[in-house]
Design a protein around this motif. Structure first.
Motif, PDB file in Angstrom:
ATOM      1  N   CYS A 116      12.186  28.159 -28.538  1.00  0.00           N
ATOM      2  CA  CYS A 116      11.801  27.680 -29.857  1.00  0.00           C
ATOM      3  C   CYS A 116      11.411  28.846 -30.752  1.00  0.00           C
ATOM      4  N   ASP A 117      11.416  28.570 -32.040  1.00  0.00           N
ATOM      5  CA  ASP A 117      10.865  29.471 -33.045  1.00  0.00           C
ATOM      6  C   ASP A 117       9.617  28.790 -33.577  1.00  0.00           C
ATOM      7  N   ALA A 118       8.533  29.541 -33.722  1.00  0.00           N
ATOM      8  CA  ALA A 118       7.286  28.915 -34.167  1.00  0.00           C
ATOM      9  C   ALA A 118       6.499  29.829 -35.099  1.00  0.00           C
ATOM     10  N   VAL A 119       5.802  29.212 -36.024  1.00  0.00           N
ATOM     11  CA  VAL A 119       4.873  29.898 -36.914  1.00  0.00           C
ATOM     12  C   VAL A 119       3.550  29.141 -36.815  1.00  0.00           C
ATOM     13  N   VAL A 120       2.473  29.863 -36.538  1.00  0.00           N
ATOM     14  CA  VAL A 120       1.147  29.253 -36.437  1.00  0.00           C
ATOM     15  C   VAL A 120       0.214  29.998 -37.383  1.00  0.00           C
TER      16      VAL A 120
ATOM     17  N   ALA B 154       1.032  24.528 -37.806  1.00  0.00           N
ATOM     18  CA  ALA B 154       2.137  25.086 -37.028  1.00  0.00           C
ATOM     19  C   ALA B 154       3.436  24.418 -37.425  1.00  0.00           C
ATOM     20  N   LEU B 155       4.504  25.201 -37.406  1.00  0.00           N
ATOM     21  CA  LEU B 155       5.861  24.694 -37.567  1.00  0.00           C
ATOM     22  C   LEU B 155       6.640  25.140 -36.346  1.00  0.00           C
ATOM     23  N   ILE B 156       7.334  24.207 -35.704  1.00  0.00           N
ATOM     24  CA  ILE B 156       8.079  24.526 -34.484  1.00  0.00           C
ATOM     25  C   ILE B 156       9.496  24.002 -34.627  1.00  0.00           C
ATOM     26  N   ALA B 157      10.466  24.868 -34.319  1.00  0.00           N
ATOM     27  CA  ALA B 157      11.876  24.473 -34.290  1.00  0.00           C
ATOM     28  C   ALA B 157      12.383  24.720 -32.869  1.00  0.00           C
ATOM     29  N   TYR B 158      12.687  23.648 -32.147  1.00  0.00           N
ATOM     30  CA  TYR B 158      13.179  23.770 -30.778  1.00  0.00           C
ATOM     31  C   TYR B 158      14.667  24.104 -30.822  1.00  0.00           C
TER      32      TYR B 158
ATOM     33  N   THR C 200      16.543  22.657 -25.372  1.00  0.00           N
ATOM     34  CA  THR C 200      15.639  21.841 -24.573  1.00  0.00           C
ATOM     35  C   THR C 200      16.447  21.123 -23.488  1.00  0.00           C
TER      36      THR C 200
END
Length: 59
Positions: free
Chosen positions: A29-33, A48-52, A55
């Motif tokens: 995933c790509d994530a920004v916290v 937070a934004l999460i792009a899986y 999976t």
């Protein structure tokens, strides 16, 4: 307040896979916290934004 999960209707349930991969799941995933605090009022905001990307369940 009632926090129970609603029942799925038969059309939505039919879209779900019959079997899924068992835990533990590994994914990419790509994530920004971020955390924002205001010192005087003692307030905090966590986001937070999460792009899986990959999976074991679904596409």
């Amino acid at each position: 307040m009632d926090f129970s999960m609603p029942e799925l209707d038969s059309a939505t349930a039919a879209l779900l896979p019959a079997e899924t991969a068992g835990p533990p799941w590994r994914c990419r995933c790509d994530a920004v916290v971020w955390l924002s605090r205001r010192r005087r009022a003692g307030l905090a905001c966590l986001g937070a934004l999460i792009a899986y990307r990959v999976t074991p369940v679904g596409q």
